[in-house]
Write a protein that holds these residues in place. Structure first.
Motif, PDB file in Angstrom:
ATOM      1  N   ALA A  99      38.708  -0.618  70.360  1.00 52.68           N
ATOM      2  CA  ALA A  99      39.143  -0.099  71.658  1.00 52.68           C
ATOM      3  C   ALA A  99      40.327  -0.907  72.168  1.00 52.68           C
ATOM      4  O   ALA A  99      40.366  -2.132  72.002  1.00 52.68           O
ATOM      5  N   PRO A 100      41.285  -0.253  72.806  1.00 52.16           N
ATOM      6  CA  PRO A 100      42.343  -1.005  73.487  1.00 52.16           C
ATOM      7  C   PRO A 100      41.724  -1.825  74.618  1.00 52.16           C
ATOM      8  O   PRO A 100      40.923  -1.295  75.411  1.00 52.16           O
ATOM      9  N   ALA A 101      42.064  -3.077  74.696  1.00 49.24           N
ATOM     10  CA  ALA A 101      41.463  -3.940  75.718  1.00 49.24           C
ATOM     11  C   ALA A 101      41.689  -3.389  77.121  1.00 49.24           C
ATOM     12  O   ALA A 101      40.833  -3.544  78.002  1.00 49.24           O
ATOM     13  N   GLU A 102      42.814  -2.713  77.343  1.00 51.36           N
ATOM     14  CA  GLU A 102      43.119  -2.172  78.666  1.00 51.36           C
ATOM     15  C   GLU A 102      42.185  -1.040  79.071  1.00 51.36           C
ATOM     16  O   GLU A 102      42.130  -0.671  80.241  1.00 51.36           O
ATOM     17  N   GLN A 103      41.461  -0.474  78.095  1.00 49.59           N
ATOM     18  CA  GLN A 103      40.534   0.624  78.385  1.00 49.59           C
ATOM     19  C   GLN A 103      39.082   0.172  78.443  1.00 49.59           C
ATOM     20  O   GLN A 103      38.178   0.995  78.608  1.00 49.59           O
ATOM     21  N   VAL A 104      38.863  -1.121  78.318  1.00 48.32           N
ATOM     22  CA  VAL A 104      37.510  -1.669  78.301  1.00 48.32           C
ATOM     23  C   VAL A 104      37.169  -2.232  79.673  1.00 48.32           C
ATOM     24  O   VAL A 104      37.995  -2.899  80.307  1.00 48.32           O
ATOM     25  N   VAL A 105      35.950  -1.953  80.142  1.00 49.27           N
ATOM     26  CA  VAL A 105      35.488  -2.509  81.411  1.00 49.27           C
ATOM     27  C   VAL A 105      34.221  -3.308  81.173  1.00 49.27           C
ATOM     28  O   VAL A 105      33.382  -2.946  80.343  1.00 49.27           O
ATOM     29  N   THR A 270      46.033   4.672  84.562  1.00 49.93           N
ATOM     30  CA  THR A 270      46.425   3.298  84.836  1.00 49.93           C
ATOM     31  C   THR A 270      45.191   2.414  84.888  1.00 49.93           C
ATOM     32  O   THR A 270      44.075   2.883  85.152  1.00 49.93           O
ATOM     33  N   ARG A 271      45.392   1.137  84.645  1.00 52.00           N
ATOM     34  CA  ARG A 271      44.281   0.183  84.707  1.00 52.00           C
ATOM     35  C   ARG A 271      43.669   0.160  86.106  1.00 52.00           C
ATOM     36  O   ARG A 271      42.448   0.060  86.262  1.00 52.00           O
ATOM     37  N   THR A 272      44.510   0.293  87.117  1.00 51.91           N
ATOM     38  CA  THR A 272      44.015   0.273  88.494  1.00 51.91           C
ATOM     39  C   THR A 272      43.051   1.425  88.746  1.00 51.91           C
ATOM     40  O   THR A 272      41.971   1.235  89.330  1.00 51.91           O
ATOM     41  N   GLU A 273      43.430   2.630  88.312  1.00 48.70           N
ATOM     42  CA  GLU A 273      42.549   3.786  88.500  1.00 48.70           C
ATOM     43  C   GLU A 273      41.249   3.626  87.724  1.00 48.70           C
ATOM     44  O   GLU A 273      40.163   3.938  88.228  1.00 48.70           O
ATOM     45  N   LEU A 274      41.345   3.154  86.485  1.00 50.16           N
ATOM     46  CA  LEU A 274      40.153   2.968  85.664  1.00 50.16           C
ATOM     47  C   LEU A 274      39.182   1.997  86.333  1.00 50.16           C
ATOM     48  O   LEU A 274      37.977   2.274  86.451  1.00 50.16           O
ATOM     49  N   GLU A 275      39.688   0.856  86.775  1.00 46.72           N
ATOM     50  CA  GLU A 275      38.828  -0.148  87.390  1.00 46.72           C
ATOM     51  C   GLU A 275      38.228   0.358  88.692  1.00 46.72           C
ATOM     52  O   GLU A 275      37.063   0.070  89.005  1.00 46.72           O
TER      53      GLU A 275
END
Length: 323
Positions: A99-105, A270-275
């Motif tokens: 997984a791309p780290a930016e898509q992991v929570v 975006t990372r902001t929206e995902l988080e």
């Protein structure tokens, strides 16, 4: 490692459990040891060829587990962390997934791995539909098709959080009870009554501000008749098949209606929206104001059974694969 692969488009029988090399994370990636993978309608669309992908491929866009390895340049994540991920190229029907780290929570304390795998795709879908696509306000009335399905149960809960009146459609008495338990104010069994007529009756002839439709072919055209003037049809799935082409003039004739065909990827771009979306869901799970119903947990070897149950609309809640 073991993984489910599709070599040609077709029915559930094309899902093959095979031995494949365990991948290694590259720069900016992490390797997740998958403990639970979510099964979703998009997996069926891809397997059947409705959404074409290069062959062979490993299905699955949603998973939770622990990080087994970290690629170069990754910060904020380490081996052993409990995480969840939604990503179009996750290939989650496997013992390990890149997984791309930016898509992991990160999964917080109080949110189980099963909950993490069950809530990300469907929960963030419910979140963006009710909070962004058509942001429900107190006093609004919405119609939710398949209200006892995985997304439907979450949609009912989030819509109620936002103060809306919720009308759901289901097929059975059992599903009606589940939808009411999730917050639906009114439930229509579409197998026994005309849902358009019932919506008009329940709204005093006015109709609803928004229809959330994941069913598609069998509900879409009639659903337009449930909308009030300048209402919005949100078509976000097609479990009964693709909708026929539409003359835009129909939207004018029905009351200057709005029509959108959204997808989750554009709402967590975006990372902001995902988080923000994942963070809201995790907080609601932690404080008990959101419940995720898990219909079944099956081993990878029973993946075809999982697809048949979901496609046959025999599930109430989330189906998980446990590698």
């Amino acid at each position: 490692m073991k993984a489910v692969r599709v070599h040609e488009a077709g029915g559930p029988e094309v899902l093959q459990l095979e031995e494949v090399p365990t991948p290694a994370p590259q720069r900016g990636e992490v390797l997740i040891r998958v403990e639970a993978a979510g099964v979703n309608f998009i997996d069926i669309y891809q397997r059947s060829g409705a959404y074409a992908l290069p062959m062979p491929f490993v299905p699955g866009q949603e998973a939770a587990g622990t990080i087994a390895a970290v690629g170069a340049g990754v910060t904020g994540l380490k081996v052993g962390d409990r995480v969840g991920c939604y990503h179009g190229g996750l290939h989650a029907y496997a013992e390990y997934a890149i997984a791309p780290a930016e898509q992991v929570v990160s999964l917080p304390t109080g949110v189980s791995t099963a909950q993490g795998a069950a809530v990300l795709l469907q929960g963030m879908t419910a979140h963006y539909l009710t909070c962004t696509t058509y942001p429900l306000r107190p006093g609004d009335t919405c119609l939710i098709h398949a209200a006892a399905g995985g997304v439907g149960l979450l949609l009912c809960q989030v819509a109620k959080r936002r103060g809306a009146r919720v009308i759901g459609t289901v097929s059975t008495a059992q599903k009606e009870a589940l939808a009411r338990g999730a917050g639906a104010d009114e439930v229509i069994r579409y197998t026994e009554a005309d849902f358009v007529g019932e919506v008009k009756r329940l709204t005093g002839g006015k109709g609803v501000q928004v229809v959330y439709d994941s069913v598609g072919k069998t509900t879409f055209t009639a659903g337009l008749g449930c909308l009030m003037r300048r209402g919005m049809m949100v078509l976000f799935g097609q479990s009964s098949g693709a909708v026929e082409p539409l003359d835009p003039q129909v939207l004018n004739q029905r009351g200057s209606l709005f029509l959108t065909r959204p997808t989750l990827g554009h709402y967590v771009a975006t990372r902001t929206e995902l988080e923000q979306r994942a963070g809201d869901l995790f907080q609601w799970l932690q404080d008990g104001t959101l419940s995720v119903r898990i219909d079944s947990e099956l081993p990878l070897a029973r993946v075809a059974e999982a697809h048949r149950a979901l496609a046959g609309r025999r599930t109430t809640g989330k189906v998980l694969l446990l590698p």
